[in-house]
Write an enzyme that holds these catalytic residues in place. Structure first.
Site, short mmCIF file in Angstrom:
data_model
loop_
_atom_site.label_atom_id
_atom_site.label_comp_id
_atom_site.label_asym_id
_atom_site.label_seq_id
_atom_site.Cartn_x
_atom_site.Cartn_y
_atom_site.Cartn_z
N ARG A 1 3.81 6.12 5.81
CA ARG A 1 5.05 6.03 6.59
C ARG A 1 5.07 4.80 7.50
O ARG A 1 4.15 4.58 8.27
CB ARG A 1 5.17 7.26 7.50
CG ARG A 1 6.11 8.34 7.02
CD ARG A 1 7.52 7.87 6.88
NE ARG A 1 8.24 7.85 8.13
CZ ARG A 1 9.09 8.81 8.50
NH1 ARG A 1 9.33 9.83 7.71
NH2 ARG A 1 9.71 8.71 9.64
N HIS B 1 9.84 21.81 11.12
CA HIS B 1 8.94 21.01 10.28
C HIS B 1 8.52 21.77 9.02
O HIS B 1 7.82 21.24 8.18
CB HIS B 1 7.68 20.61 11.06
CG HIS B 1 8.00 19.73 12.23
ND1 HIS B 1 8.49 18.47 12.08
CD2 HIS B 1 7.94 19.95 13.56
CE1 HIS B 1 8.70 17.93 13.27
NE2 HIS B 1 8.38 18.82 14.19
N LYS C 1 -0.86 11.29 17.87
CA LYS C 1 -0.71 9.88 18.23
C LYS C 1 -1.99 9.21 18.68
O LYS C 1 -2.77 9.79 19.42
CB LYS C 1 0.28 9.78 19.38
CG LYS C 1 1.65 9.64 18.86
CD LYS C 1 2.65 9.54 19.95
CE LYS C 1 4.00 9.51 19.34
NZ LYS C 1 4.32 8.22 18.74
N LEU D 1 0.84 -1.21 0.00
CA LEU D 1 0.00 0.00 0.00
C LEU D 1 0.87 1.26 0.00
O LEU D 1 0.59 2.22 -0.70
CB LEU D 1 -0.94 0.00 1.21
CG LEU D 1 -1.87 1.20 1.30
CD1 LEU D 1 -2.79 1.30 0.09
CD2 LEU D 1 -2.72 1.16 2.57
#
Ligand code: GLN
Ligand code: ZN
Length: 754
Positions: free
Chosen positions: A514, A693, A111, A19
């Site tokens: 990821r 980031h 998370k 995937l």
């Protein structure tokens, strides 16, 4: 009905990360969306046949996702933020929500409970156009059915969904609960039209946290409503990762069909069984979060104690949570891996479930008996295996495991300040410099033995030299070597320590496409030789300025690994800490005056229940202090933590007793920082002023504003100036300009004298 097998959910990313690869091809325009759909359909079929081939009785549909199941749920109830509503294609809406597009930022990601899986945080507001959309559910249900599988359908429950959302215009996402629940009713109505009888697994993991009374109040109303939508639907409310004791008696008052409980990570769930009433129990008895084989005798004992309270025909045996959190299968690991016999990944866990069922059914075939016998032998041998047990390490832990550092902060900081003579607002970075393509290639080639050790080392030294020269040129105060030898901050140390195993294919989804490949801590940990001293000393030899030594702390190493389950985390952490404390001593002897011990994952390892927090904090702090126990008073210890809210943990941070802590604050401004002031934290702090980031390079003026803003909260002699985190994902051009501007801004403030 005798005891049957049930799977909470299965891998999505695929045995060979199919995937991931398909998604990346689609994003880069190499395949079309229909092609991505086709590949995904094949993948689902493979996953279903994998489960039906093992004769698992209850198999899920809708556990697949292109990116994330919380995001799928937002689509299911049409909670699409306004900025994406103009897009016309489903796939554009979906992937823009996940990843952003040219004109709109992505939705936030965070998370999933205490796992390393990240979900897309729903955004709700008054204009959210709630509406039921079961396209995905319908497609997957029918696909499974075509393969002869009558699947149960997995959904994320409305309480968990809302509890994990953010409201853009009110302070509480539950302000929208009524509309959300109504939409779920419509969803279930539509689902009921798919077949004559359907089982719905509704995940409510939020109920395992210390439940807010408000959430508990919603249980009865919610599940009275949802379970009454259609007589064709049977609902199982699924929980995992912890005990759900407060929720069970409430759920059992509603007309749902079953309740799912995790007996591996929520041992106290055994006590809730007395209030489960007439519900079917889905019992998580095989660890879905870790990769060790089950101990069949112990599992059988556990099942026995469950059966004392739940009739056989109401018990479904399951994994403790979805198998999304473990790698796909061991069959892709090399045969010769010495620890392979102790491991069970996803597919192997299916086999364990089926075998346990067979034993319970008194299946006396020689195969079943042999498997049970083999399992006993493996565990017996493991107990004394020299691969795992190292007496020296164990003795050392019992002798030195509680060591502490000399001196208190007040004494230490005076010695350090005298010695270092740094300007006010000292500037530094968090450790890594950009990891260029060339750098990755050098490491890869060396691993594959395509280049010699000499070529490898001289290339890395060249990189270190450039980093040092650059830092001197822009006039940073405390330098780093740039971490070119590290692929990953945990893997690097794991590879050099005894007791760690690295899989070839043990990938686990972290977010979207990821994946991470967590190391496996299987044995007693020791350090055969120094791990960082050569690199750091080389870097120090190039400059008169102070070079920071750079280590990863025990808590982060543990939180980002699969950890052995035959030893407490406290002992494992002490073993790692002792090995690292030798490294601290060696660095110090080599003349390194500042040593940073990164605890990037400190906050994320916090337990879900308050009652477990103290013991976590105890071993975590102890591990950190033991790591730096060899540091002299003159040696300055830094620690670094990534984005964390420190409010509840400030006393614990204080107890770690690091001389300096660097944290991420560029996006959150002073919000995270204030707690340090309010709690009268006296040690030094480096609040991040550069958001690593983002590819954006702040101007000198912006840096100056950031620093001045921080100075409203922190006294000038307590503060350092640094980026939020390591710079390894950034490009050199960005880093060059950003750090130059950061130093210039700092100097402006120093010379303005205020
Ligand atoms: N020293 C590490 C680096 O700079 C810290 C990384 C992290 O906090 N995640 O890359
Ligand atoms: Zn960080």
């Amino acid at each position: 009905m005798s005891t049957q097998t049930y799977l909470t959910g299965f891998s999505r990313i695929g045995e060979h990360r199919e995937l991931k690869k398909a998604l990346e091809q689609y994003w880069s325009g190499k395949i079309s969306f229909p092609e991505l759909e086709e590949l995904s359909k094949k993948l689902r079929a493979k996953h279903w046949t994998e489960q039906s081939g093992q004769k698992i009785d209850y198999i899920s549909s809708n556990d697949f996702s292109y990116y994330d199941t919380m995001l799928d749920t937002s689509i299911m109830i049409n909670a699409i933020p306004e900025r994406f509503r103009d897009l016309s294609q489903y796939e554009d809406i979906y992937f823009s929500m996940a990843r952003g597009n040219a004109s709109s930022t992505a939705m936030e990601m965070t998370k999933w409970f205490n796992t390393n899986y990240h979900y897309i945080v729903p955004e709700l507001d008054k204009r959210t156009p709630f509406q039921a959309n079961i396209n995905k559910i319908r497609t997957e249900y029918r696909e499974a059915k075509e393969l002869g599988i009558q699947s149960k359908i997995n959904l994320i429950g409305p309480i968990t969904y809302t509890g994990l959302s953010k409201s853009l215009d009110t302070s509480d996402p539950f302000d929208y609960y009524e509309s959300i629940l109504e939409t779920y009713v419509k969803v279930i109505q539509e689902i009921s039209e798919l077949d004559d009888s359907i089982i719905l697994q509704i995940d409510e993991p939020i109920l395992v946290k210390d439940p807010a009374p408000k959430l508990l109040d919603l249980i009865i109303q919610t599940y009275n409503t949802l379970a009454s939508v259609s007589t064709k639907i049977k609902i199982i409310v699924m929980t995992y990762f912890e005990q759900a004791s407060e929720a069970v008696p409430l759920l059992s008052q509603t007309p749902i069909w079953g309740i799912g409980l995790d007996f591996i990570h929520g041992k106290d769930n055994l006590q809730s069984l007395s209030s489960i009433g007439d519900k079917v129990l889905v019992a998580g008895i095989i660890d879905g979060r870790n990769i060790w084989i089950s101990h069949y005798d112990e599992a059988l004992k556990l099942i026995e104690s469950i059966r004392e309270q739940v009739p056989h025909n109401k018990l479904l045996l399951s994994t403790s949570c979805s198998l999304l959190h473990v790698p796909y299968s061991l069959r892709n690991e090399p045969q010769e891996a010495p620890i392979k016999q102790w491991l069970a990944f996803g597919v192997e866990k299916l086999k364990e479930l089926v075998l346990l069922k067979a034993i319970l059914e008194n299946d006396n075939t020689s195969e079943t008996k042999a498997a049970l016998e083999e399992n006993r032998n493996i565990h017996k041998n493991k107990l004394v295996s020299s691969l795992i047990h190292n007496d020296k390490v164990q003795q050392r832990v019992s002798k030195e495991g509680n060591r502490d550092r000399e001196g208190n902060f007040h004494e230490r900081i005076q010695l350090q300040r005298q010695q270092f003579n740094l300007p006010s607002l000292p500037t530094t970075t968090i450790g890594s410099f950009p990891q260029t393509k060339e750098l990755r290639k050098i490491r890869r080639d060396y691993k594959k033995k395509l280049i010699t050790k000499e070529v490898y080392e001289s290339s890395l030294k060249q990189y270190i030299k450039e980093c040092v020269e650059f830092q001197e040129e822009i006039d940073l105060d405390v330098l780093v070597h740039g971490e070119p030898e590290r692929n990953d901050m945990v893997e690097y140390f794991g590879e050099l320590l005894e007791g760690f195993h690295f899989t070839s294919n043990g990938w686990v989804q972290s977010y979207g496409s990821r994946c991470v490949k967590p190391p496996i801590i299987y044995g007693d940990i020791s350090r055969p030789k120094a791990m960082t001293v050569e690199w750091i000393s080389y870097a120090q030899s190039l400059t008169k300025r102070i070079m920071k030594g750079m280590l990863t702390g025990p808590v982060t190493i543990i939180n980002w690994s699969f950890v052995r389950n035959d030893l407490s985390r406290e002992l494992i952490s002490q073993q790692i800490a002792l090995a690292l404390s030798d490294e601290v001593r060696d660095l110090q002897e080599a003349g390194i005056k500042i040593i940073q011990v990164d605890e990037a994952a400190f906050k994320e390892g916090y337990p879900l229940r308050k009652k477990n927090i103290k013991s976590y904090e105890d071993w975590a702090v102890k591990g950190f202090k033991l790591t730096v126990s060899t540091a002299h008073k003159e040696t300055q210890i830094h620690t670094h933590m990534c984005y964390s809210a420190f409010n509840d943990i400030i006393e614990t941070i204080e107890a770690m007793d690091a001389d300096v802590i660097t944290i991420e604050t560029a996006r959150s401004g002073n919000r995270l920082l204030k707690v340090f002031r309010d709690s009268q934290y006296k040690k030094e702090i480096g609040p991040g002023v550069y958001d690593i980031h983002s590819p954006r390079v702040p101007s000198v003026q912006e840096f100056e504003d950031q620093i001045r803003e921080r100075l409203k909260v922190l006294p000038v002699d307590q503060m350092w100036v640094n980026p939020d985190c390591g710079l390894k994902t950034r490009a050199w051009e960005e880093v060059r300009s950003a750090l130059t501007n950061m130093v210039r801004a700092t100097k402006r403030i120093r010379s303005s004298g205020d």
